[in-house]
Scaffold this motif. Structure first.
Motif, short mmCIF file in Angstrom:
data_model
loop_
_atom_site.label_atom_id
_atom_site.label_comp_id
_atom_site.label_asym_id
_atom_site.label_seq_id
_atom_site.Cartn_x
_atom_site.Cartn_y
_atom_site.Cartn_z
N ILE A 1 -22.06 8.88 5.25
CA ILE A 1 -22.19 7.61 5.96
C ILE A 1 -21.15 7.46 7.05
CG2 ILE A 1 -20.76 6.28 4.34
CD1 ILE A 1 -22.78 3.97 4.67
N ASP A 2 -19.94 7.97 6.84
CA ASP A 2 -18.90 7.81 7.85
C ASP A 2 -19.12 8.72 9.06
OD1 ASP A 2 -18.23 9.97 5.93
OD2 ASP A 2 -16.46 10.25 7.19
N LEU A 3 -20.07 9.66 8.97
CA LEU A 3 -20.37 10.55 10.08
C LEU A 3 -21.43 9.98 11.01
CD1 LEU A 3 -20.47 13.97 8.18
CD2 LEU A 3 -18.55 12.94 9.42
N TYR A 4 -22.17 8.99 10.55
CA TYR A 4 -23.27 8.45 11.35
C TYR A 4 -22.83 7.87 12.70
CZ TYR A 4 -27.01 9.02 7.88
OH TYR A 4 -27.96 9.54 7.02
N PRO A 5 -21.72 7.14 12.78
CA PRO A 5 -21.34 6.63 14.10
C PRO A 5 -21.14 7.72 15.14
CG PRO A 5 -20.12 5.47 12.39
CD PRO A 5 -20.82 6.62 11.72
N GLU B 1 -16.82 -1.27 4.82
CA GLU B 1 -15.49 -0.72 4.98
C GLU B 1 -15.51 0.60 5.76
OE1 GLU B 1 -12.16 1.79 4.34
OE2 GLU B 1 -14.00 2.12 3.20
N ARG B 2 -16.54 1.41 5.53
CA ARG B 2 -16.58 2.74 6.14
C ARG B 2 -17.07 2.72 7.59
NH1 ARG B 2 -15.56 6.89 2.51
NH2 ARG B 2 -15.07 7.98 4.44
N VAL B 3 -18.11 1.93 7.88
CA VAL B 3 -18.69 1.99 9.23
C VAL B 3 -18.97 0.63 9.85
CG1 VAL B 3 -19.74 4.25 8.80
CG2 VAL B 3 -21.08 2.18 8.35
N GLY B 4 -18.64 -0.45 9.15
CA GLY B 4 -19.01 -1.78 9.63
C GLY B 4 -18.38 -2.19 10.94
N ASP B 5 -17.31 -1.52 11.36
CA ASP B 5 -16.69 -1.83 12.65
C ASP B 5 -17.29 -1.00 13.77
OD1 ASP B 5 -15.66 0.57 11.71
OD2 ASP B 5 -13.66 0.23 12.58
N LYS C 1 -19.32 -10.68 6.72
CA LYS C 1 -18.12 -11.25 7.35
C LYS C 1 -17.79 -10.51 8.64
CE LYS C 1 -13.35 -12.63 6.38
NZ LYS C 1 -12.25 -12.63 5.38
N GLY C 2 -17.53 -11.28 9.68
CA GLY C 2 -17.19 -10.69 10.97
C GLY C 2 -18.37 -10.34 11.84
N GLY C 3 -19.58 -10.51 11.33
CA GLY C 3 -20.79 -10.21 12.10
C GLY C 3 -21.23 -8.77 11.94
N GLY C 4 -22.18 -8.37 12.79
CA GLY C 4 -22.69 -7.00 12.72
C GLY C 4 -23.46 -6.72 11.46
#
Length: 352
Positions: free
Chosen positions: A253-257, A277-281, A316-319
């Motif tokens: 999952i952390d590789l998708y961005p 936590e991993r990709v939400g930003d 939280k924080g949107g997205g």
């Protein structure tokens, strides 16, 4: 915060911003529509009138769905594979299925081909649906808003067969790359063809990457990452690329961005807090109610409670977009879809 219209709400979430409230976007596809409208699958896939009626009626009732799943032609899961030479069969009351075109390697290397959307397989038929749907939607004041395709690894698994493809990682890796390379070029051509047939109104294209849940991180980096990146780099200007993986994707999952996807529809086995936590930003998260279980068989109150839990973990924080992790199951009650909207209004209004 002032109330947004559905387009503004969806775009704000895509841009990792806080909309007025969390959008409610369960993924309605052919399986739910044929159950609700009492149709057989063949009629659904071949009838423009059936698809038009269903999408206009349901997406008018649930406006957030106008942007996800979005207005688009529905044609099943084998269009890309059919263009690469797979025979397509139509089981009763089921989505079309592909029979592998590559039966033996290296013997069948010369059968690997890039599909042409104008001439090959089911693509011309699907493009005709897109053109007609775009024309008729305009009468109702709507337009095509989304596209869909299976990603390079998913298509390669149909063309070769899942078990054989995974064994080929060790037996004939060069042949695997050749298959996935051809699948990637087919996906790129198919994306552009959908966009053009829709009149250039698509906001996003969702790319399925379910097979990645069955391979390890190292194999993903070798056989998926470069090809998905090439696909997303080729998206038409202004079109957002999204990734669908409704199974276990914790290991990648952390590789998708890094491949360029900006939207991730993730599976019910992934904790929303972990995904955030991993990709939400970096990616807008969409999910992750299981299509079976509470969403299909629970009461509206139980659905609302499940939605509240996901919203509290991931919004939280949107997205964030509340949705199902995969296609909503046939005969899922309308009241449970309404409960998702209620949950967004009660628990997903910003600021949280």
């Amino acid at each position: 915060m002032a109330e947004m219209d559905p387009r503004e709400r969806f775009i704000a979430a895509l841009n990792l911003e806080e909309p007025d409230r969390v959008p409610s976007c369960p993924w309605l596809t052919s399986d739910w529509f044929v159950g609700y409208y009492d149709l057989d699958s063949v009629t659904w896939y071949k009838s423009l009138d059936a698809q038009l009626k269903a999408q206009v009626e349901i997406y008018s009732r649930f406006p957030d769905m106008q942007f996800f799943p979005g207005f688009r032609a529905s044609y099943g899961s084998t269009v890309e594979a059919s263009a690469m030479g797979c025979e397509i069969v139509y089981p009763p009351n089921a989505t079309p299925q592909a029979r592998p075109a590559i039966q033996d390697l290296p013997r069948d290397l010369d059968k690997i081909r890039v599909g042409d959307p104008a001439t090959d397989g089911r693509m011309p038929e699907a493009l005709a649906l897109y053109r007609e749907l775009a024309e008729k939607l305009s009468v109702y004041g709507f337009e095509i808003t989304s596209g869909f395709l299976h990603g390079p690894m998913d298509v390669a698994a149909e063309v070769r067969g899942m078990t054989e493809l995974l064994m080929d990682f060790y037996r004939t890796p060069d042949a695997v790359h050749k298959i996935i390379d051809a699948a990637t070029e087919t996906c790129i051509a198919w994306t552009r063809a959908q966009y053009e047939a829709s009149g250039g109104t698509m906001l996003h294209v969702l790319v399925s990457d379910d097979v990645s849940s069955q391979i390890g991180r190292d194999h993903w980096r070798e056989y998926v990452e470069p090809y998905m990146k090439r696909l997303f780099d080729s998206m038409p200007d202004g079109v957002v690329g999204g990734i669908h993986n409704c199974t276990r994707s914790q290991q990648v999952i952390d590789l998708y961005p890094g491949v360029g996807g900006r939207l991730l529809q993730f599976g019910p086995d992934v904790d929303p807090a972990f995904a955030k936590e991993r990709v939400g930003d970096q990616m807008c998260l969409l999910g992750n109610l299981a299509p079976t279980g509470v969403l299909k068989d629970g009461t509206p109150e139980e659905v609302e409670a499940a939605c509240r839990e996901v919203i509290e973990k991931a919004a939280k924080g949107g997205g964030f977009i509340l949705g199902s992790s995969g296609s909503v199951a046939r005969f899922t009650p309308m009241e449970n879809l309404e409960a998702m909207v209620t949950a967004c209004e009660k628990y997903g209004s910003y600021p949280l």
